[in-house]
Every structure is written in structure tokens, then in C-alpha cells.
Design an enzyme around this catalytic site. Structure first.
Site, PDB file in Angstrom:
ATOM      1  N   ASP A 155     -20.280  -0.889 -88.823  1.00 14.64           N
ATOM      2  CA  ASP A 155     -19.632  -2.171 -89.077  1.00 14.64           C
ATOM      3  C   ASP A 155     -20.473  -3.267 -88.434  1.00 14.64           C
ATOM      4  OD1 ASP A 155     -17.553  -3.946 -89.908  1.00 14.64           O
ATOM      5  OD2 ASP A 155     -16.870  -4.017 -87.826  1.00 14.64           O
TER       6      ASP A 155
ATOM      7  N   GLU B 298     -21.355  -2.012 -95.188  1.00 16.31           N
ATOM      8  CA  GLU B 298     -20.655  -2.846 -96.148  1.00 16.31           C
ATOM      9  C   GLU B 298     -21.673  -3.654 -96.938  1.00 16.31           C
ATOM     10  OE1 GLU B 298     -16.433  -4.193 -94.336  1.00 16.31           O
ATOM     11  OE2 GLU B 298     -18.203  -4.999 -93.359  1.00 16.31           O
TER      12      GLU B 298
ATOM     13  N   CYS C 135      -2.004  -0.034 -85.849  1.00 14.79           N
ATOM     14  CA  CYS C 135      -1.409   0.298 -87.141  1.00 14.79           C
ATOM     15  C   CYS C 135       0.111   0.122 -87.060  1.00 14.79           C
ATOM     16  CB  CYS C 135      -1.747   1.731 -87.528  1.00 14.79           C
ATOM     17  SG  CYS C 135      -1.004   2.195 -89.099  1.00 14.79           S
TER      18      CYS C 135
ATOM     19  N   ASP D 241     -13.520  -2.881 -84.468  1.00 11.87           N
ATOM     20  CA  ASP D 241     -14.791  -2.635 -85.158  1.00 11.87           C
ATOM     21  C   ASP D 241     -15.018  -1.137 -85.391  1.00 11.87           C
ATOM     22  OD1 ASP D 241     -15.237  -5.336 -85.104  1.00 11.87           O
ATOM     23  OD2 ASP D 241     -16.525  -5.279 -83.321  1.00 11.87           O
TER      24      ASP D 241
HETATM   25 ZN    ZN Z   1      -1.903   4.314 -89.370  1.00 13.54          ZN
END
Ligand code: ZN
Length: 403
Positions: A196, A280, A366, A376
Site C-alpha cells: 500500500d 494499486e 471493522c 495501511d
Molecule cells: Zn471484519
């Protein structure tokens, strides 16, 4: 596998040779500018542009005529080559799929370069001692310039394809393009890694390795500002002004050398340790060009973007991407570019996508499964997953890799 490599050395021309080089570069620049202005007038009258062949005939006429007879004092090949470059640049500018910038006129002293396209005309004398055992310097023969001294800082490998002489500030350099065939390499490692790109860290790898940003530019920034101010106080085009201008150009050159060196080190480490690297596809150029926006649609958050853009340029991501690409290929590995969409908002454990997953810049949390991670690192793991599940052709070569 064919490996193309460039070897760059600093030339040490005599004053006479410097004059000849300046003259040859001036001729090349003249041909480019004159041909471009002709092509532009054809375009304005909507008659289409002249072909390379037609342009070459014009060049012959200029060289044989009286008005531009000075052109015939330098070799024709580099002048013809610049027409070829211009032809290519015009084609690229009209490429419908991904048009490039329309070619511009060349200014004196800026990016002066002379391409010698015929390898058989270039000769090398790499002896380090004369017949009496005295140290002598290596020389390269350039048509119409003669034997020019240079320091062979590293050996040349492969067959010479062409050479380009260019001026940087007040030094002349030669870049020798070579080609050699090697057996298809097999990468010593079988690991795949996602990386990243960021501002806080230059690169974060999916295995948890971080690369700190290169601060060369920022460290020198204050110094540059100071020198720029000094320049502004001087009378334009005066002796002191010119001297100051050279000083600033040298400072820029120094910074870019430091940066390139750092990027070489990083790309060498990564390409040796990992057979597959996933990045990316950021279309770096689009990102760096868009902050200003257009007059109809002024860019949003111009200031923040400008800051980020500067950092992007600072890090030289596109340079790094290019280095990783060829270094991996030479070692038998590969670089994969993936779509960057949602890589920073996706949970690398459960796959839940939510912009709320990343409320802070540095921390990922999350909202679905509660997974906490460095933001990152989480992104780098998503990038790796994208690269290795996208079913890239060629990945099959890495059957041993832990994909
Ligand atoms: Zn998750």
C-alpha cells in the site's frame, strides 16, 4: 528473455568538444522546433500533418540550402532522429485511447539532448593503461565530435543499441542503451506480497514491513525557498542571476539523485524477496494533475490535494512502480496492478466494506467483526488478496508461491 539496460556516465569533453556538443544540440533543437511549427501550421489549416518521410525530405533541403546551412555542420542522424521523436509525439498526442500531451517547443539549454541512433558509429576505448603502463582515461567516439573522455563508473553489459548525450546544468552525460539475451530467469523466492502506498509511510507491505517516507525533498525545501528568494532579488539574466539559477538547478539535481538512490534500494530489496508484488493502479499522473480542476469545474479541496500531490511527487511513486516492474521481470517475478476501489474500507478478515471502518487515518476498525489493524497494513492485505484472486494470466508460473 531480452534485457535492455541503460548505462549512464559523465562525459569530460574538452572546451572544443563542449562547443561541438552545444552546436549539435542546438541543431537538433532547431530541427525539432522548425518541424513542429510546420506541423502546427498544417494542423491549423486542417490539412493533416506531414509524414516522417516528407519531413526528412524537408530536412535534406534545409541542410543543402543556404538559409540553414549550419545544420550540415553536425551529423544528420541525430537530426533525423529528432524528427522521428516528433512524429512519435504527434501520433501519441492524437491517440484516441490514451492521448499524451501535445509536443512543445524546446528552449535553449533545457533538456538538450542528442540521440545517436546508429550503434556502429559509436566506438569505445576502454583501455585503462597505455602501452607504457601509464594510467589513461576511457574514451568514447561520437561522430563529428571525436574521442570524448569519460569515467567508466561501472562496466557496460550487452550490445550497444544507441546512445544519447544530454546536458544537465553545466555537465554533459552519455546514456548508452544496451541489449542482451539471457535465459528466462526463475525467481529465487516464491512469496507474493501486497503493498500500500501512503503518505505517512512510503510503502506498507502485507507482511507488516514498513518503508519510511523519503524526506530528501522536504529537508531541502527550506534551502530551496531561500535560494529562490535570493534569485528574485537579482537582476534577470545578469551574471549573478545566472549563477544563482545554476545553483538552484544543481540543488534540484542533488535532491532527485538522493531520491532515486533511495527508491533503487527499496525496489531492489522488495524485488529480491518477493516473486509477485501487487500494487494499486493509481494512475499517478491523473492524481497529481487534477487538483487545480478546470475553470468550469474548479477542483475541490485544492489545498489539501496540493499538499498530498506534493507528497506523491516527493515519493516518486511512479518511479518506484517502474523500478519494481523491470527489476521483478529481470528476476523472473512479476508486478500486478489492481483496481484501488475500497482497498482502505474493506476488512481484510471478514470482507465487510464500510466507510465507517476507517474513521481515523491510521487505524482500521471493522464495524462487523471488530478486527483492529493498522490501516495501511489492512489495505496492503486487501491489495494482495485482489491481486492473487483476480486470476492474472502469468500467475500460474508461480505455482509454488503461497498465493
Ligand atoms: Zn471484519
Amino acid at each position: 528473455m531480452i534485457i535492455r539496460k541503460a548505462f549512464r556516465y559523465r562525459l569530460e569533453p574538452t572546451p572544443e568538444q563542449t562547443q561541438l556538443l552545444s552546436g549539435a544540440a542546438g541543431c537538433v533543437r532547431f530541427v525539432w522546433n522548425r518541424a513542429l511549427s510546420i506541423q502546427k501550421s498544417y494542423l491549423e489549416q486542417k490539412c493533416g500533418i506531414l509524414s516522417f518521410g516528407e519531413m526528412s525530405k524537408c530536412l535534406t533541403n534545409w541542410r543543402n540550402g543556404e538559409a540553414f546551412s549550419f545544420l550540415s555542420e553536425s551529423r544528420v542522424a541525430p537530426q533525423q532522429q529528432t524528427l522521428r521523436f516528433l512524429d512519435r509525439a504527434l501520433l501519441d498526442a492524437f491517440n484516441k485511447k490514451s492521448p499524451k500531451k501535445f509536443p512543445t517547443f524546446k528552449k535553449k539549454g533545457k533538456k538538450d539532448s542528442i540521440r545517436y541512433p546508429h550503434p556502429e558509429r559509436i566506438k569505445l576505448d576502454l583501455q585503462t593503461e597505455d602501452k607504457d603502463g601509464r594510467r589513461i582515461q576511457q574514451k568514447i567516439y561520437l561522430p563529428k565530435i571525436g574521442w570524448v573522455k569519460f569515467r567508466l563508473s561501472r562496466p557496460i553489459e550487452g550490445k550497444i543499441r544507441n546512445a544519447t548525450v544530454s546536458r544537465e546544468v553545466d555537465n554533459w552525460y552519455i546514456s548508452i542503451q544496451t541489449e542482451r539475451e539471457v535465459a528466462d530467469p526463475k525467481h529465487p523466492s516464491n512469496s507474493a506480497i501486497g503493498a500500500d502506498r501512503g503518505v505517512a509511510n512510503l510503502l506498507t507491505l502485507s507482511d507488516g514491513t514498513f518503508f519510511a517516507p523519503i524526506t530528501a525533498f522536504r529537508d531541502q525545501q527550506l534551502k530551496l525557498v531561500k535560494e529562490q528568494r535570493r534569485l528574485a532579488r537579482k537582476k534577470r539574466h545578469s551574471v549573478r542571476w545566472n549563477r544563482q539559477k545554476t545553483k538552484i538547478a544543481k540543488l534540484h539535481q542533488h535532491v532527485s539523485a538522493i531520491r532515486k538512490n533511495a527508491l533503487h534500494q527499496i525496489s531492489t530489496i522488495i524485488s529480491k524477496n518477493h516473486a509477485v508484488v501487487v500494487l494499486e493502479d493509481l494512475k499517478v499522473r491523473n492524481m497529481t494533475g487534477s487538483a487545480k480542476g478546470t475553470t468550469e469545474q474548479p477542483g475541490k479541496r485544492i489545498k489539501q490535494k496540493a499538499g498530498l500531490n506534493k507528497s506523491i511527487l516527493d515519493q516518486g511513486w511512479s518511479i518506484l512502480q517502474g523500478m519494481l516492474d523491470y527489476k521483478l521481470r529481470w528476476l523472473g517475478g512479476m508486478l500486478i496492478l489492481v483496481n484501488p476501489a475500497f482497498t482502505s474500507q474493506t476488512c481484510s478478515v471478514c470482507g465487510h466494506v464500510d466507510s465507517g471502518n476507517r474513521l481515523e487515518q491510521a487505524v482500521f476498525h471493522c464495524l462487523h467483526c471488530g478486527h483492529d489493524a493498522h490501516a495501511d497494513l489492512n489495505a496492503a492485505q486487501n491489495i494482495l488478496a485482489k491481486g492473487t484472486t483476480a486470476g492474472h494470466a502469468g500467475l500460474a508460473c508461480f505455482t509454488g508461491a503461497n498465493l
